[in-house]
Design a protein around this motif. Structure first.
Motif, PDB file in Angstrom:
ATOM      1  N   ASN A 685     -18.170   0.778   0.758  1.00  0.00           N
ATOM      2  CA  ASN A 685     -17.880   1.880   1.612  1.00  0.00           C
ATOM      3  C   ASN A 685     -16.408   2.480   0.725  1.00  0.00           C
ATOM      4  O   ASN A 685     -16.765   4.148   0.839  1.00  0.00           O
ATOM      5  N   SER A 686     -15.498   2.258   0.866  1.00  0.00           N
ATOM      6  CA  SER A 686     -14.723   3.002   0.559  1.00  0.00           C
ATOM      7  C   SER A 686     -13.488   1.787   0.062  1.00  0.00           C
ATOM      8  O   SER A 686     -13.612   0.728   0.015  1.00  0.00           O
ATOM      9  N   ALA A 687     -12.762   2.814  -0.430  1.00  0.00           N
ATOM     10  CA  ALA A 687     -11.219   1.741  -1.448  1.00  0.00           C
ATOM     11  C   ALA A 687     -11.092   0.921  -0.229  1.00  0.00           C
ATOM     12  O   ALA A 687     -10.408  -0.493  -0.422  1.00  0.00           O
ATOM     13  N   SER A 688     -10.153   1.801   1.033  1.00  0.00           N
ATOM     14  CA  SER A 688      -9.910   1.052   1.772  1.00  0.00           C
ATOM     15  C   SER A 688     -10.765  -0.253   2.671  1.00  0.00           C
ATOM     16  O   SER A 688     -10.049  -1.309   2.243  1.00  0.00           O
ATOM     17  N   GLU A 689     -11.942  -0.406   2.912  1.00  0.00           N
ATOM     18  CA  GLU A 689     -13.018  -1.308   2.909  1.00  0.00           C
ATOM     19  C   GLU A 689     -12.438  -1.805   1.835  1.00  0.00           C
ATOM     20  O   GLU A 689     -11.961  -3.998   2.033  1.00  0.00           O
ATOM     21  N   ALA A 690     -12.637  -2.106   0.993  1.00  0.00           N
ATOM     22  CA  ALA A 690     -12.643  -3.000  -0.467  1.00  0.00           C
ATOM     23  C   ALA A 690     -11.100  -3.634  -0.653  1.00  0.00           C
ATOM     24  O   ALA A 690     -11.047  -4.625  -0.332  1.00  0.00           O
ATOM     25  N   ASN A 691     -10.300  -2.912  -0.276  1.00  0.00           N
ATOM     26  CA  ASN A 691      -8.618  -2.985  -0.108  1.00  0.00           C
ATOM     27  C   ASN A 691      -7.987  -4.275   1.114  1.00  0.00           C
ATOM     28  O   ASN A 691      -7.898  -5.340   0.963  1.00  0.00           O
ATOM     29  N   GLU A 692      -9.041  -3.931   2.001  1.00  0.00           N
ATOM     30  CA  GLU A 692      -8.554  -4.652   2.943  1.00  0.00           C
ATOM     31  C   GLU A 692      -9.368  -6.161   2.933  1.00  0.00           C
ATOM     32  O   GLU A 692      -9.035  -6.866   3.297  1.00  0.00           O
ATOM     33  N   ALA A 713       3.535   1.983  -3.452  1.00  0.00           N
ATOM     34  CA  ALA A 713       2.625   2.022  -4.008  1.00  0.00           C
ATOM     35  C   ALA A 713       1.313   2.670  -2.073  1.00  0.00           C
ATOM     36  O   ALA A 713       1.921   2.447  -0.919  1.00  0.00           O
ATOM     37  N   TYR A 714       0.561   3.239  -2.316  1.00  0.00           N
ATOM     38  CA  TYR A 714      -0.811   3.159  -1.145  1.00  0.00           C
ATOM     39  C   TYR A 714      -1.936   2.764  -1.479  1.00  0.00           C
ATOM     40  O   TYR A 714      -2.629   3.009  -2.983  1.00  0.00           O
ATOM     41  N   HIS A 715      -2.345   1.940  -0.788  1.00  0.00           N
ATOM     42  CA  HIS A 715      -3.817   1.304  -0.721  1.00  0.00           C
ATOM     43  C   HIS A 715      -4.721   1.709   0.084  1.00  0.00           C
ATOM     44  O   HIS A 715      -5.782   0.619   0.165  1.00  0.00           O
ATOM     45  N   GLY A 716      -4.490   2.544   1.363  1.00  0.00           N
ATOM     46  CA  GLY A 716      -5.429   2.821   1.888  1.00  0.00           C
ATOM     47  C   GLY A 716      -5.256   3.026   3.443  1.00  0.00           C
ATOM     48  O   GLY A 716      -3.495   2.669   3.588  1.00  0.00           O
ATOM     49  N   ALA A 788      -1.339  -4.689  -7.170  1.00  0.00           N
ATOM     50  CA  ALA A 788      -0.352  -3.275  -7.060  1.00  0.00           C
ATOM     51  C   ALA A 788      -2.009  -3.002  -7.967  1.00  0.00           C
ATOM     52  O   ALA A 788      -2.528  -3.012  -8.534  1.00  0.00           O
ATOM     53  N   GLU A 789      -1.525  -1.056  -8.267  1.00  0.00           N
ATOM     54  CA  GLU A 789      -2.320  -0.705  -9.035  1.00  0.00           C
ATOM     55  C   GLU A 789      -1.828  -0.875 -10.482  1.00  0.00           C
ATOM     56  O   GLU A 789      -0.958  -1.306 -10.876  1.00  0.00           O
ATOM     57  N   THR A 790      -3.098  -0.886 -11.272  1.00  0.00           N
ATOM     58  CA  THR A 790      -3.030  -1.655 -12.594  1.00  0.00           C
ATOM     59  C   THR A 790      -2.345  -0.237 -13.142  1.00  0.00           C
ATOM     60  O   THR A 790      -1.240  -0.414 -14.965  1.00  0.00           O
ATOM     61  N   ALA A 821      -5.924  -6.786  -8.714  1.00  0.00           N
ATOM     62  CA  ALA A 821      -5.556  -5.172  -9.149  1.00  0.00           C
ATOM     63  C   ALA A 821      -6.540  -4.179  -8.627  1.00  0.00           C
ATOM     64  O   ALA A 821      -7.615  -3.675  -8.240  1.00  0.00           O
ATOM     65  N   ASP A 822      -5.896  -3.272  -7.638  1.00  0.00           N
ATOM     66  CA  ASP A 822      -6.114  -1.861  -7.316  1.00  0.00           C
ATOM     67  C   ASP A 822      -6.173  -1.160  -8.806  1.00  0.00           C
ATOM     68  O   ASP A 822      -5.699  -0.560  -8.721  1.00  0.00           O
ATOM     69  N   GLU A 823      -8.004  -1.153  -9.169  1.00  0.00           N
ATOM     70  CA  GLU A 823      -7.990   0.037  -9.616  1.00  0.00           C
ATOM     71  C   GLU A 823      -9.079   1.221  -9.082  1.00  0.00           C
ATOM     72  O   GLU A 823      -9.400   2.033  -9.810  1.00  0.00           O
ATOM     73  N   VAL A 824      -8.620   1.269  -8.214  1.00  0.00           N
ATOM     74  CA  VAL A 824      -9.265   2.855  -7.491  1.00  0.00           C
ATOM     75  C   VAL A 824      -8.969   3.811  -8.157  1.00  0.00           C
ATOM     76  O   VAL A 824     -10.000   4.546  -8.006  1.00  0.00           O
ATOM     77  N   GLN A 825      -8.186   4.201  -8.916  1.00  0.00           N
ATOM     78  CA  GLN A 825      -7.628   5.690  -9.566  1.00  0.00           C
ATOM     79  C   GLN A 825      -7.983   5.127 -10.835  1.00  0.00           C
ATOM     80  O   GLN A 825      -8.247   6.312 -11.303  1.00  0.00           O
ATOM     81  N   VAL A 826      -7.716   4.224 -11.134  1.00  0.00           N
ATOM     82  CA  VAL A 826      -7.892   4.103 -12.961  1.00  0.00           C
ATOM     83  C   VAL A 826      -8.723   4.030 -13.381  1.00  0.00           C
ATOM     84  O   VAL A 826      -9.269   4.186 -15.208  1.00  0.00           O
ATOM     85  N   GLY A 851     -13.132   2.001  -6.616  1.00  0.00           N
ATOM     86  CA  GLY A 851     -13.251   2.875  -5.124  1.00  0.00           C
ATOM     87  C   GLY A 851     -13.393   4.227  -6.113  1.00  0.00           C
ATOM     88  O   GLY A 851     -14.011   4.316  -7.213  1.00  0.00           O
ATOM     89  N   LYS A 852     -13.118   5.524  -5.888  1.00  0.00           N
ATOM     90  CA  LYS A 852     -12.884   6.344  -6.209  1.00  0.00           C
ATOM     91  C   LYS A 852     -13.872   6.911  -6.657  1.00  0.00           C
ATOM     92  O   LYS A 852     -15.289   7.400  -6.021  1.00  0.00           O
ATOM     93  N   PRO A 853     -13.877   7.281  -8.112  1.00  0.00           N
ATOM     94  CA  PRO A 853     -15.053   7.475  -8.748  1.00  0.00           C
ATOM     95  C   PRO A 853     -16.015   6.777  -8.836  1.00  0.00           C
ATOM     96  O   PRO A 853     -16.828   7.081 -10.125  1.00  0.00           O
TER      97      PRO A 853
HETATM   98  N1  PMP Z   1      -5.986   2.373  -3.447  1.00  0.00           N
HETATM   99  C1  PMP Z   1      -5.883   4.101  -3.803  1.00  0.00           C
HETATM  100  C2  PMP Z   1      -4.884   2.993  -5.353  1.00  0.00           C
HETATM  101  C3  PMP Z   1      -5.832   4.939  -4.325  1.00  0.00           C
HETATM  102  O1  PMP Z   1      -5.318   5.672  -4.163  1.00  0.00           O
HETATM  103  C4  PMP Z   1      -6.608   4.963  -2.671  1.00  0.00           C
HETATM  104  C5  PMP Z   1      -6.824   6.578  -1.906  1.00  0.00           C
HETATM  105  N2  PMP Z   1      -5.679   7.631  -2.555  1.00  0.00           N
HETATM  106  C6  PMP Z   1      -7.128   4.167  -2.009  1.00  0.00           C
HETATM  107  C7  PMP Z   1      -7.099   2.765  -1.977  1.00  0.00           C
HETATM  108  C8  PMP Z   1      -8.098   3.731  -0.656  1.00  0.00           C
HETATM  109  O2  PMP Z   1      -9.431   4.625  -0.791  1.00  0.00           O
HETATM  110  P1  PMP Z   1     -10.072   5.438  -0.054  1.00  0.00           P
HETATM  111  O3  PMP Z   1      -9.618   6.438   0.903  1.00  0.00           O
HETATM  112  O4  PMP Z   1     -11.242   6.079  -0.699  1.00  0.00           O
HETATM  113  O5  PMP Z   1     -10.475   4.542   1.184  1.00  0.00           O
END
Ligand code: PMP
Length: 996
Positions: A685-692, A713-716, A788-790, A821-826, A851-853
């Protein structure tokens, strides 16, 4: 006689003031002025008056400044520096000629003329400063203040004699009109106005504002008191306003800011306020006539033409404004009801409500009616403009009325609407220019052909067949009168053509007489059949062009011009939904009810109630170009995504413990977009959940705990992810890294250790990861993952140097770790060149986090991994996420992939982003504050620096730029460890004109 030299100034300072100083000449038309800096670094201004200047005016200035220092000590104004003998000024022989010499303290600041922009706060503070000065001067008197100056606005009539100097006949007529108004309205009133000594020349070279770093910037001081005179008090704000409005797109509101500020410190009377518009026009007329007169004498001086141009432009713009509208605007600026007699009309209508005949022939007090929500945030309308297309909307309105069991539909007064889409409603060509949105009438939706009756006795004032103007159709205006003889009007729009037969101008009508009927499209302006009914207290000589919809920035003025028609109609109050909370109310409710560290963007928070493609709309209908929200990837409220989610939600939404084809279909589509061996999905449901989950997968697969992350870096937001997000654990409130977390430097080839010109930069940055790996091995720790975010977004819109990830992945895999690879933004085509960020580095990760988009705003996220990793994770412990992979989320995700493909948005991102980046690079070459512009497709960053050589970050400037962009209707954000990178990551429908 030649002008004085700095040597002269040094000598005078020494002889008269016993000062040893450095001197610098200041600009001045007649007098010689010098900026002096003493040994103690104190600055002052030495003033040597023109030859033959009588002491009276210098004495006046000295006494005024001394008086103000005494009466209003908190005002920051120049102070008189007396001679050692205590004289405020003295006479000295300069180049053999006697001259008056005096000295003032120097006030620092930037002249208003050089400040940009002249914000509303700045102009208000200018008015307030003048008001404070004048309030302190009410009892001040000086014989030299009785002066005969051509700039005395109480004596502007002299220009009549010189009108012939204005060659252009159109311009001459313009000034003639202003002068006539002055002679008819101002001159007879002068005797009754307050007189006082005023500054009289608050032009933008005489006003000082505080330094650019201060936000909002304010006027802090006034200089050059040489034109002080005894005049009428109101001339002060009029002169200041006449200068302040020069060069402004909206001169009236600029003038109104000055007036409001002045009034807040030194209240103006109603009689004075009524004269502001003719006085301002007179002041501009004096300027242009004076210039014309000088031009006649010095025809070859091009400077005169240049300097008069803004005044002509302002006169043209002001003359397009109805004088009474300007008057109402100034009244509103001073906190008065805009139209003075509007309250009397409203009061009379309230008292006579029972006398009103029903406009549609049925008493709306008793008849069931249904109030529609046509506001910007209307759920009935939604965001898709196709919905407001006539036939579709007519049908929906009729259906809704039937469902509500009502015969009459009501569209609200004072409602902000976006349904007025034609250029006639726009103030400019850009989508973010203000549009007219505030509905000034009430709509009564009924059958086409339904008869319309006069509610009150009156006279037909105007019948117009506006069928040619598609926004209106046939229209009728009746003129009425209160018992006290106050005239007002009622307006009936979107009629059938029979109104033209029922009525002719001048015909008397009685209450209850039929005056027309409800028109049908297209003759009624092509609207769903309804009557637009409006009350008007002052027609402003606009006749049939009187607006039915107003600019939100002028809302209160137009509401005073057009009070609530329900005073006549009587629709019961309980039929109307409660009013929407104001932005301020929403803000305070949020503060009270929501955790405070949920941040709000911008100094002026925005309340956004609608989104469409790359635009967002606030509650007044103001459009903002969204340049940084990458979540609505295919556009805010994209109808295909909306419909997919809506229809699925209307059928089934449940969890993944049952078979459903949306889940498998979606996983199939997603993995088809990935290289081998990335073929197994987990939908969340969310990128945080996915990164976890990605971390759990890595640990389950490797059996180890240690993780390497990139700096900043920020991952959630979950506990586990804060632990791997240096942006958080090293930021405010953070508690530093856990022992199992290892931070590698961010491979930033602009700011980092290895720069863009180093072909080995990628390999060199990767060596830092290798060093961490070696260290871990030396200490006997196993490595779980490198994440890492790519293309790091939070890290500052960074593009890795070539070869970086390949090298890193090699080191990590050699140590037994997995690569996440955290592809959440790109991800999803934004980069233009590639669908996924990791492809730009030619690598295949072991785990990809999405995630996100991915759901265009619908909660959805995914982890895609290899069969080997997924297999090891399947260790007997059940994996289940209640909402993850539900049919609605998968439907949204599928629709996003469809739109991306069908609208070729990746290619579009490549084209538009390429142009935008080229433009930004061009700007970077021209503006030293722009250190770098970088990125790919529609993932771009602009880095602001204080100094190009040291690359010292400029976070304040970035924040300033982003807030100013917001004020001009463009929403951008800031990222990067130094908060100095403006991020540009718009929804992909963002087009070339948006880029421009
Ligand atoms: N990974 C990256 C690179 C992010 O930028 C974010 C949110 N800014 C997240 C993960 C976490 O996403 P979410 O808030 O949808 O859980």
């Amino acid at each position: 006689m030649s002008s004085l030299t700095e040597q002269d100034a040094l000598r005078l300072a020494h002889e008269l003031y016993n000062l040893r100083v450095a001197a610098r000449r200041l600009p001045g038309e007649y007098d010689d002025n010098f900026h002096l800096t003493g040994d103690d670094q104190r600055a002052s201004v030495l003033k040597v008056t023109r030859v033959g200047q009588a002491p009276g005016v210098v004495d006046l200035q000295c006494r005024v400044l001394t008086y103000l220092a005494d009466r209003a000590p908190t005002l920051v104004l120049p102070r008189v520096c007396p001679t050692p003998g205590g004289e405020p000024y003295t006479i000295a022989l300069v180049q053999g000629v006697p001259r008056l010499v005096w000295m003032l303290s120097y006030v620092p600041g930037q002249v208003l003329a050089e400040a940009n922009p002249h914000s509303a706060e700045m102009l208000h503070s200018l008015g307030r400063l003048l008001g404070r000065i004048d309030a302190a001067l009410v009892d001040f008197a000086h014989p030299a203040a009785q002066r005969d100056l051509k700039w005395d606005l109480a004596r502007a009539g002299w220009i009549r004699e010189y009108l012939d100097c204005i060659e252009d006949s159109h311009r001459r007529a313009l000034v003639e009109r202003c002068l006539s108004r002055y002679e008819h309205e101002v001159v007879p009133a002068l005797g009754g106005l307050r007189a006082s000594v005023i500054h009289g020349d608050a032009n933008d070279y005489n006003v000082l504002v505080d330094e650019p770093g201060m936000q909002p910037r304010r006027a802090v001081s006034l200089i050059d008191f040489g034109d002080m005179l005894l005049s009428k008090v109101v001339c002060e704000p009029a002169i200041a306003a006449a200068y302040a409005l020069l060069g402004k797109r909206d001169p009236l509101s600029a003038a109104a800011q000055v007036v409001a500020g002045y009034h807040s410190a030194f209240p103006l009377t109603e009689a004075e306020i009524a004269l502001l518009y003719p006085l301002i026009c007179a002041r501009l007329s004096v300027s242009v006539t004076n210039a014309a007169q000088r031009k006649a004498l010095e025809p070859d001086d091009p400077y005169i033409t240049i300097s008069e141009a803004p005044a002509w432009d302002a006169l043209e713009r002001l003359s397009a404004i109805h004088p009474r509208f300007a008057h109402y605007t100034f009244r509103q600026a001073c906190g008065l009801p805009p139209v003075p007699y509007s309250a009397a009309v409203v009061g009379w209508l309230q008292a006579n409500a029972a006398r009103c005949a029903p406009v549609l022939g049925v008493d709306l007090r008793a008849t069931p009616s249904y109030v529609f929500d046509l506001s910007v945030g209307s759920l009935f309308l939604g965001a898709d403009p196709a919905v407001t297309e006539t036939a579709a909307l007519s049908e929906r309105i009729a259906r809704e009325l039937r469902a509500a069991g009502a015969s009459v539909g009501v569209g609200r007064y004072d409602e902000a609407r976006l349904i007025y889409a034609t250029p006639a409603f726009a103030s400019g060509e850009r989508p973010t220019d203000e549009r007219r949105t505030i509905h000034l009438g009430v709509d009564l939706f009924a059958e086409a052909g339904a008869p319309i009756f006069a509610p009150l006795e009156g006279e037909v004032y105007l019948v117009a067949n506006n069928a040619a103007r598609l926004d209106y159709g046939p229209l009728l205006i009746l003129k009425h009168s209160t018992d006290a003889g106050q005239t007002f009007f009622t307006l009936y729009g979107h009629l059938g053509e029979d109104a033209l037969e029922h009525c002719s101008a001048g015909r008397r009508v009685a209450a209850g007489d039929q005056i027309g009927s409800i028109g049908a499209p297209p003759i009624n302006g092509d609207w769903p059949p309804h009557l637009h009914f409006q009350i008007i207290t002052d027609l402003l000589d606009l006749g049939r062009d009187f607006p039915g919809v107003a600019y939100a920035s002028q809302r209160e003025i137009w509401k005073s011009l057009s009070p609530d028609p329900n005073l006549i109609l009587g629709v019961p109050a309980e039929r109307f939904p409660p009013p929407e909370p104001s932005t301020a109310d929403t803000l305070s409710a949020r503060r009270a009810l929501i955790g405070r560290n949920l941040s709000i963007s911008y100094q002026q928070p925005l309340k956004i109630v609608r989104g469409w493609m790359q635009y967002l709309y606030d509650e007044t209908g103001r459009a903002f170009l969204d340049v940084y929200n990458n979540v609505p990837l295919v556009g805010h409220s994209h109808p295909r995504v909306v419909r997919a989610a809506q229809s699925q939600l209307g059928l089934l939404n449940t969890n993944t413990r049952y078979l459903h084809d949306n889940l498998t279909r979606y996983a199939g589509r997603l993995t088809a977009l990935m290289p081998e061996p990335l073929s197994v999905c987990f939908i969340l449901n969310s990128a945080s959940e996915a990164n976890e989950l990605a971390l759990r997968l890595a640990r389950a697969y490797t059996g180890h705990e240690h993780v390497i992350v990139l700096d900043a870096a920020y991952h959630g937001h979950t506990g586990g992810l804060i632990d791997i997000s240096p942006y958080k654990f090293n930021g405010p409130g953070g508690t530093g890294p856990k022992p199992w977390v290892h931070v590698a430097p961010i491979p930033d080839d602009y700011r980092g250790a290895y720069k863009r010109d180093d072909p080995e930069a990628g390999v060199k940055y990767a060596r830092h990861v290798a060093a961490i790996v070696d260290q871990l091995q030396a200490e006997g720790h196993g490595l779980a993952a490198y994440i890492a975010e790519t293309l790091p977004s939070v890290g500052g819109q960074i593009v890795f140097p070539p070869g970086y990830l390949a090298e890193v992945y090699r080191h990590v895999r050699a140590a037994g770790g997995v690569c996440i690879a955290d592809e959440v933004q790109v991800g999803f085509g934004r980069l233009g060149t590639h669908f996924w960020g990791f492809e730009t580095q030619g690598v295949v990760p072991d785990i990809v986090v999405l995630g996100k988009p991915i759901g265009n705003g619908f909660p959805l996220a995914a982890v895609v991994t290899t069969p080997a990793i997924a297999g090891k994770f399947d260790n007997g412990m059940e994996f289940f996420s209640t909402f993850g992979g539900n049919p609605v989320a998968c439907a949204a995700g599928l629709a996003v992939l469809d739109v991306l493909r069908d609208e070729r948005l990746q290619e579009h991102a490549l084209r538009v982003g390429g142009r935008l980046l080229a433009g930004l690079r061009d700007m970077t070459a021209r503006h030293v504050i722009l250190g770098d512009a970088r990125g790919s497709g529609l993932f771009l960053g602009v880095e602001l620096v204080r100094d190009r050589a040291t690359r010292e970050p400029a976070p304040d400037a970035a924040s300033y730029v982003v807030n100013r962009l917001r004020d001009s209707g463009i929403l951008a954000g800031i990222d990067g460890p130094h908060h100095n990178v403006i991020k540009i990551r718009p929804p992909l429908p963002f087009g070339h004109s948006d880029a421009e």
